[in-house]
Design an enzyme around this catalytic site. Structure first.
Site, short mmCIF file in Angstrom:
data_model
loop_
_atom_site.label_atom_id
_atom_site.label_comp_id
_atom_site.label_asym_id
_atom_site.label_seq_id
_atom_site.Cartn_x
_atom_site.Cartn_y
_atom_site.Cartn_z
N TYR A 1 31.09 49.92 44.82
CA TYR A 1 29.65 50.06 44.57
C TYR A 1 28.84 50.30 45.85
O TYR A 1 27.80 50.94 45.81
CB TYR A 1 29.11 48.83 43.82
N GLU B 1 56.10 37.14 32.84
CA GLU B 1 55.15 38.25 32.70
C GLU B 1 53.94 37.86 31.85
O GLU B 1 52.81 38.14 32.23
CB GLU B 1 55.85 39.46 32.07
N ASP C 1 59.09 40.92 29.60
CA ASP C 1 59.39 41.65 28.37
C ASP C 1 60.58 42.56 28.63
O ASP C 1 60.96 42.78 29.79
CB ASP C 1 58.20 42.54 27.96
#
Lengths: 675, 372
Positions: free
Chosen positions: B105, B204, B256
């Site tokens: 920004y 995870e 996973d």
């Protein structure tokens, strides 16, 4: 029942086939087959007539068209012009009789040809709404206008007057037609509005006003005060005339000898050509035309199609002209802000079947025109827009045959209607337009015509191609301009601020990044003159010397205003400068003025260069070989690229770096939503 | 004491400022001598990472790319570099810092040098790390808090923003959500004191982290639970590395069973491609992968989803990734491509909520040689 009585019964029936039946059966070929089209056709017939008579009388046309909704599918059409008016006696015949007109027998470029159109509209009106048509006309120097309500007696093909009167009309002269028809009013591609808009493009001398059923008024202002030159009636050209016609003409002629007959009744046959033709055809020169035999006539036709005969006179044709095509396009399409108006092309007239014809092409490119649709083809025959049956029209076939990919438009396989933000205008002018049907919506695919159309399209297409190439090259260079003019000075300033030193001189760096000679022109319109300044920016590390060549309209060129003095000014508007060496990072100039043109008539000069390697020049093309240069070209120095070492652009080597932080989740989300 | 502190601060700031100056000076000198400004940066691609045996991690190789003002994008990036250098110098001088998002920004005020996306500003910040050989933190840039969590009998001392040091036990002194890993996990901020644990298990997903807490796996198996929260942030990886190096705890990664999870393990154990310049700070070369593997999907008959096109592309890309070149990964990747299926950690719930802690993990951990 014996065959004789069948024949009699048939004969009885045949008599009863009236004009109305003929119309009913043929309304599709007359252009009244659907309610939408009937409305357009009615307007079109009226407007075509108005424009024809105005031009005939040398009046700048002012045509008012209004469509009023009177029922769910019933409309009242008003067409009013400022033409010369029609004398009282003729009014009922022109509007109330099919195949009655002034132009049927002449060989001449006009919009209407057979005297069928407006009376067909009158008939359509009475057949669909039962309402008579109202015609009001006033001839100059008369106190009152003649007003008549009439219908067509369909059995006799004669007008039947319902009411007639003399009325006061403030107009000096003119004609007003009111027809009440069943129809459907739409907007869009094939609409009354589109027809009028298209008409306005090719008739920049006309002022068209349209009031739609919702009461909105659209005005297509006049872009030119000059009437098209009056067309002349001509005799048929011998090449391609049909055998029957030749024999008929020989029967009807007043000439006593074949030589005289050929000279008098045909165009472009001199006494020399007449004699040559007759000799070669083995027909006695003194033969009385009425006695011309079939065999002899055949031989004459064979000969005339072999020998060289001058093209038919062109003053019988009224091309719009390159200048006015551009004006008309600009005037009507201006709000689409096209980026480029290709210089239009008016081809030399040529002949098909003894009829002179002439092709004109204009192309408009870019701006707000739709990018990903097939281009619009504006088809015109004798200045009349053709809205229907594009697929059957020679003009569309010709567009489809050209490989537009060469000129920068998208086209799958190099044929078919190309895609892109472009409009192609095609005008076919002829003393006889070979329409495919009476509805006059498509031109027949006659090989010679298609070929000529294709040639016209290619010539204009090449100009588009040049523009596109120049544009692409400029865009690439413009990127570099951004770098050297905007970004580099900032980098210099920012880095010097951090290291607390003076801002460095970046000119040398600039020449290394650009390494081109940039040629640009500026056209300023001042005091009715176009002041053209050609600037030569030398963005190379070395001094550069070159010859500049421009092409200007010679009749508008003021040679006294050139600075510096050109080396050579040719009569056809080709001008050559031998410019002084432009030092690295400096700018060279060449200026001249043009006069006698409207502001929007001139916006771009054809710029060429020689004596310098063309690859390092942006904004001008290398001089074509046919320039016939009399100036000694300076020796060409190749501009060499410095720092050509192969290096990988760090920011171009993009590989999926989905490996860390939250980026993997993003990728996985995409993956799962895709799956 | 106060003077001592100042010199330390000065020392810490001196190097980055000097390095930033050198970068700007290089560009300045190139312009001054009429050259086209450019910077050479190691290519951050998978073809340019090499295994550095001495450190046990993957780092950038010798392939260099050039960012040159000859091209529009290069010119813009060089200009942005100048702005960013200037801004960082100012932050160092004023002893401020900004988040990466704030950095993005900040560029709003840079006129045409404004970044077009935060990815672009993050990327440039990493470029500067590489060019100056300073860490992001030295350049006063930090990520936002990531929210990765720890649960287990681990005791550490953290200095809060008031400068007070507090001793925290990551099981007894925290709520159910565990101890939150801050973005700065360096020694001046966090001291690792002691852990009564045999190993660390880094997960995870939050769902699995919570499952193991509810099942009391940290106590049952004497381990520290870490929630990686997807692809782990730098601080999480650094924290895990410190647990491994300083407290000598073996690290087990549990994810996973899909191509993206393989990459999570790779970035923990081998070093991520994007941060290969600091792999030796972030990667734990001895970290072990316990699953879910493609073989697990078959052996445990787990509920699956079909691989989509992006999954397949990711797997194919992994086949040419030098980090996945060993036998184990080659087999797993090829198996997954063959069965065209993937499974989540929580698919183990097919056999009940306790299955993961009672059966799956004990089996898998003993397979890789961890005593639970």
């Amino acid at each position: 029942m014996d065959s004789g009585s069948i024949a009699q019964r048939l004969a009885k029936k045949q008599k009863e086939i009236s004009v109305s039946e003929f119309f009913e059966r043929n309304k599709h070929i007359l252009g009244f087959d659907s309610p939408t089209r009937a409305l357009i056709t009615s307007v079109k017939e009226g407007v075509d007539n108005s424009l024809d008579v105005c031009e005939e009388a040398e009046i700048l046309p002012e045509v008012f068209v209004q469509i009023k909704r009177v029922g769910r599918d019933e409309f009242r059409i008003v067409i009013e012009d400022n033409g010369p008016g029609i004398v009282k006696k003729q009014v009922p015949h022109i509007f109330g009789r099919l195949l009655y007109g002034s132009r049927f027998h002449s060989l001449r470029q006009t919009r209407g040809q057979q005297g069928l159109g407006i009376s067909a509209a009158v008939m359509y009106a009475q057949l669909t709404t039962g309402k008579p048509s109202l015609i009001r006309s006033k001839v100059r120097h008369r106190d009152v206008a003649y007003e008549v309500e009439l219908i067509l007696d369909t059995k006799k093909n004669r007008p039947r007057i319902i009411r007639q009167d003399f009325v006061v009309w403030e107009k000096e002269c003119g004609t007003r037609v009111e027809l009440q028809v069943r129809g459907r009013y739409i907007v869009g591609k094939q609409s009354v509005f589109e027809y009028l808009k298209s008409t306005a493009i090719v008739n920049p001398h006309a002022r068209l006003t349209f009031k739609d059923p919702d009461g909105r008024t659209y005005v297509f202002e006049r872009a030119s005060d000059i009437l098209p030159p009056k067309t002349e009636e001509i005799k048929p050209h011998p090449q391609g005339i049909e055998l029957g016609t030749l024999l008929k003409m020989a029967k009807e002629t007043k000439s006593y000898k074949m030589t005289a007959f050929l000279q008098k009744e045909f165009s472009r046959i001199s006494s020399r050509v007449a004699k040559e033709t007759l000799d070669k055809a083995d027909v006695p020169r003194e033969r009385v035309p009425k006695r011309l035999t079939l065999e002899e006539a055949k031989r004459i036709l064979q000969v005339v199609n072999k020998i060289k005969i001058m093209a038919p006179p062109t003053d019988c044709l009224s091309p719009i002209g390159e200048r006015l095509i551009k004006k008309g396009l600009k005037n009507v399409l201006g709000d689409q802000r096209p980026e480029f108006y290709c210089p239009p092309v008016t081809r030399e007239p040529t002949v098909f079947a003894g009829n002179p014809f002439q092709v004109e092409v204009g192309i408009v490119y870019g701006g707000n025109l739709p990018q990903d649709k097939p281009i619009d083809i504006l088809r015109y025959a004798n200045r009349v827009p053709l809205l229907y049956q594009q697929g059957a029209c020679a003009m569309a076939s010709a567009v489809e045959k050209v490989d537009w990919r060469r000129y920068g438009l998208e086209q799958r396989g190099g044929h078919g209607v190309p895609f892109g933000p472009a409009i192609v205008l095609v005008h076919f002018a002829s003393t006889k337009v070979p329409y495919t049907s009476e509805s006059k919506e498509a031109i027949a695919n006659i090989p010679k015509i298609v070929k000529e159309l294709e040639n016209g399209l290619r010539v204009c297409g090449r100009k588009l191609g040049t523009h596109m190439k120049r544009k692409a090259k400029k865009a690439k260079t413009r990127e570099k301009f951004d770098i050297v003019q905007k970004i580099l000075p900032e980098i210099a300033e920012k880095s010097s601020k951090i290291v607390k030193k003076d801002v460095p001189d970046i000119r040398k760096t600039i020449t290394k990044i650009m390494n081109v000679v940039w040629i640009d022109e500026e056209v300023v319109f001042e005091k009715r003159r176009h002041k053209v300044t050609v600037k030569i920016y030398n963005y190379t590390p070395k001094g550069q010397k070159l010859n500049l060549h421009v092409v200007v309209p010679p009749e508008h060129f003021d040679s006294n205003t050139c600075d510096p003095k050109p080396k050579e000014i040719k009569e056809d508007g080709r001008i050559t400068w031998e410019l002084k060496r432009v030092p690295s990072t400096e700018i060279g100039y060449a200026t001249f003025e043009l006069f006698g043109m409207d502001e929007d008539e001139y916006d771009e000069t054809e710029l060429y260069i020689s004596g310098i390697s063309p690859t390092s020049v942006v904004g001008a093309e290398p001089l074509p070989g046919d320039w016939d240069l009399r100036v000694k070209p300076p020796t060409v120095e190749e501009i060499t690229e410095e720092e050509t070492e192969e290096e990988l652009d760090y920011d171009e080597v993009e590989e999926e770096l989905v490996d860390e932080d939250d980026e993997v989740d993003g990728a996985r989300e995409e993956a799962s939503s895709a799956g | 004491m106060k003077t001592m502190k100042l010199t330390e601060l000065e020392k810490r700031h001196h190097r980055p400022v000097e390095k930033l100056y050198e970068l700007a000076e290089e560009v300045y000198n190139q312009l001054d001598s009429g050259k086209i400004p450019n910077m050479k940066i190691p290519l951050r691609t998978k073809s340019n990472i090499r295994f550095v045996a001495s450190k046990g991690v993957w780092k950038y190789g010798a392939q260099m790319g050039t960012r040159s003002a000859k091209k529009l994008r290069g010119a813009y990036m060089l200009l942005r570099t100048m702005y960013m250098l200037d801004f960082i110098k100012e932050m160092i001088e004023k002893n401020k810092s900004s988040t990466l998002r704030e950095m993005y920004y900040i560029s709003e005020a840079w006129d045409m040098a404004k970044f077009s996306s935060q990815d672009e500003s993050n990327h440039l910040a990493e470029d500067l790390e590489i060019l100056t050989m300073c860490m992001r933190e030295d350049l006063k840039l930090r990520p936002e808090e990531d929210g990765a969590r720890v649960m287990g009998n681990l005791t550490l001392r953290e200095q809060n923003r008031k400068g007070e040091k507090k001793k925290i036990n990551c099981r007894d002194d925290v709520g159910d959500s565990g101890y939150g890993i801050p973005y700065n996990v360096e020694k001046d901020k966090i001291e690792l004191l002691d852990a009564d644990a045999n190993f660390v298990i880094a997960m995870e997903t939050g769902g699995m982290f919570d499952r193991l807490i509810e099942n009391g796996f940290d106590e049952k198996a004497r381990c520290v639970l870490v929630h990686l929260k997807g692809q782990p942030a730098r601080s999480t990886r650094r924290f895990v590395k410190r647990l491994n190096e300083e407290l000598k705890l073996p690290i087990v990664v549990f994810t996973d069973g899909d191509p993206w999870s393989f990459r999570i393990y790779a970035s923990v154990a081998y070093g991520a491609i994007k941060t290969a310049h600091i792999s030796e700070y972030l990667a734990t070369p001895t970290a072990l992968f316990c699953g879910i593997t493609a073989t697990d999907i078959l052996n445990y008959e787990l509920p699956t989803d079909k691989l989509n096109n992006q999954d397949i592309k990711a797997l194919e890309s992994e086949l040419t990734d030098p980090r996945f070149k060993d036998r184990f990964w080659k087999d797993e990747i090829e198996t997954m491509l063959r069965i065209k299926k993937k499974a989540e950690q929580q698919a183990l719930a097919k056999y009940g909520l306790d299955y993961v802690t009672d059966t799956y993990l004990p089996e898998k951990l003993s397979e890789i040689g961890i005593e639970a």
